[in-house]
Design a protein around this motif. Structure first.
Motif, short mmCIF file in Angstrom:
data_model
loop_
_atom_site.label_atom_id
_atom_site.label_comp_id
_atom_site.label_asym_id
_atom_site.label_seq_id
_atom_site.Cartn_x
_atom_site.Cartn_y
_atom_site.Cartn_z
N VAL A 38 62.00 -1.14 32.72
CA VAL A 38 60.28 -0.34 32.80
C VAL A 38 60.07 0.23 31.57
CG1 VAL A 38 59.48 1.69 33.72
CG2 VAL A 38 60.67 -0.13 35.48
N VAL A 39 59.14 0.38 30.84
CA VAL A 39 59.49 1.26 29.46
C VAL A 39 58.89 2.40 29.38
CG1 VAL A 39 58.52 1.21 26.97
CG2 VAL A 39 59.63 -1.17 28.63
N CYS A 40 59.27 3.85 29.39
CA CYS A 40 58.49 4.67 29.24
C CYS A 40 58.36 6.21 28.41
CB CYS A 40 60.07 5.95 30.24
SG CYS A 40 60.51 5.30 32.06
N ASP A 41 57.40 5.68 27.89
CA ASP A 41 56.90 6.69 27.01
C ASP A 41 56.61 7.99 27.07
OD1 ASP A 41 56.71 4.27 25.68
OD2 ASP A 41 54.15 4.54 26.96
N MET A 42 57.53 8.65 26.38
CA MET A 42 57.88 10.64 26.73
C MET A 42 57.25 11.71 25.45
SD MET A 42 59.76 9.61 29.60
CE MET A 42 60.38 11.21 30.28
N SER A 43 57.04 12.37 26.54
CA SER A 43 57.28 13.59 24.99
C SER A 43 58.17 14.55 25.08
CB SER A 43 55.77 14.27 25.84
OG SER A 43 56.24 15.04 26.71
N TYR A 44 58.58 14.81 23.84
CA TYR A 44 59.80 15.82 23.78
C TYR A 44 59.03 16.90 23.54
CZ TYR A 44 64.77 16.76 22.78
OH TYR A 44 66.24 17.86 22.62
N ARG A 45 59.14 17.56 23.89
CA ARG A 45 58.19 19.07 22.63
C ARG A 45 59.52 20.44 22.99
NH1 ARG A 45 54.17 21.32 24.21
NH2 ARG A 45 54.62 20.62 26.81
N VAL A 46 59.81 21.54 21.27
CA VAL A 46 60.20 22.58 21.69
C VAL A 46 59.25 23.49 22.34
CG1 VAL A 46 61.14 23.61 20.25
CG2 VAL A 46 61.82 21.27 20.46
N VAL A 47 59.20 23.77 23.16
CA VAL A 47 58.12 25.13 23.85
C VAL A 47 58.43 26.73 23.33
CG1 VAL A 47 57.04 23.51 25.58
CG2 VAL A 47 58.92 25.32 26.19
N MET A 48 60.25 27.01 23.12
CA MET A 48 60.50 28.31 23.03
C MET A 48 61.84 28.08 21.69
SD MET A 48 60.22 29.92 26.75
CE MET A 48 60.50 31.38 25.90
N GLY A 49 61.24 28.97 20.74
CA GLY A 49 62.89 29.02 19.64
C GLY A 49 61.78 27.89 18.91
N PRO A 50 62.69 28.22 17.92
CA PRO A 50 62.97 27.03 16.86
C PRO A 50 63.15 25.32 16.46
CG PRO A 50 65.06 27.60 16.54
CD PRO A 50 64.48 28.50 17.51
N GLY A 51 62.13 24.68 15.96
CA GLY A 51 62.50 23.53 16.20
C GLY A 51 63.35 22.75 15.15
N TYR A 52 63.83 21.33 15.18
CA TYR A 52 64.94 21.03 14.55
C TYR A 52 64.58 20.50 13.33
CZ TYR A 52 66.10 20.02 19.56
OH TYR A 52 66.75 20.13 20.44
N VAL A 53 65.60 20.50 12.59
CA VAL A 53 65.84 19.96 11.50
C VAL A 53 64.65 21.08 10.19
CG1 VAL A 53 65.80 17.84 9.24
CG2 VAL A 53 65.29 18.18 11.90
N SER A 54 65.57 22.68 9.37
CA SER A 54 65.51 22.68 8.88
C SER A 54 65.16 22.03 6.70
CB SER A 54 66.33 24.09 8.30
OG SER A 54 65.95 25.48 6.96
N PRO A 55 64.04 22.70 6.41
CA PRO A 55 63.28 24.17 6.77
C PRO A 55 61.63 23.02 7.48
CG PRO A 55 62.97 22.60 4.49
CD PRO A 55 63.88 21.81 5.61
#
Length: 217
Positions: A166-183
């Protein structure tokens, strides 16, 4: 990219509580290159994983991310430690569904979401989240992750059968706070899970031009 690898580790650590299960080992790969390993053990609120990188490309520093959650009654404590190019310790406490304390060393790594009062109820710590995915049998219900610096929502967008998988297509979203990988502060990633015969066989996370895989050994 190291932050993306950490994010992938966070993805893969929650299930109904029992004693520690058999350890699981995953190869961490970028393209055809193995960057290191991820070792996981546990279920529910008692879980741990260790991400170790010893073959990272593009001048990325090797190192480790160790995450442990422990339950006592309705309380859960979490400790996450980065060692290598980054040195950071994050300790969080949760009572019931509500985060009650957050401590980050060094304090310069704190964000506006490092205030316990700002964290919504019902979030999971990284090892708990990994357990939900790594001990699950198919595409997961929506989950919320808190790592001391941000809140992430993970949800299944679609699923399909491919032979015995079974293949699952997912979403991964930062909804509060900073995102990843500055800058760049990336807040949205592509994510995929593959369950074969009711067992997680592979997880993928893509963003910032990279696609990293966890492949169960």
């Amino acid at each position: 990219m190291r932050r993306i690898l950490s994010a992938l580790a966070l993805l893969m650590a929650v299930n109904a509580g029992r004693a520690l299960a058999d350890p699981q080992t995953y190869a961490v790969a970028l393209g055809g290159r193995q960057l290191g390993t991820l070792q996981f053990n546990g279920q529910s609120r008692n879980a741990a994983f260790l991400l170790s990188l010893d073959n990272a490309p593009f001048g990325i520093k090797d190192g480790s991310f160790n995450a442990v959650s422990k339950a006592k009654g309705n309380a859960v404590s979490y400790l996450g430690s980065n060692r290598g190019s980054e040195t950071r310790d994050i300790a969080i406490e949760r009572a019931g569904r509500q985060v009650t304390s957050v401590k980050i060393t060094p304090s310069s790594e704190m964000t506006k979401m490092s205030d316990a009062k700002a964290v919504p109820p019902g979030v999971l710590f990284p090892p708990e989240l990994f357990a939900a995915l790594a001990t699950g049998k198919s595409c997961p219900a929506p989950l919320s992750l808190y790592d001391g610096r941000r809140v992430v929502q993970i949800a299944t967008q679609s699923s399909r059968e491919q032979g015995a998988s079974v293949v699952c297509d997912m979403s991964y979203r930062v909804v509060m706070g900073p995102g990843y990988v500055s800058p760049f502060y990336l807040k949205s990633f592509g994510m995929g899970l593959v369950y074969t015969a009711g067992t997680l066989a592979k997880a993928s996370l893509s963003g910032g031009g990279f696609k990293v895989h966890l492949i169960r050994q």
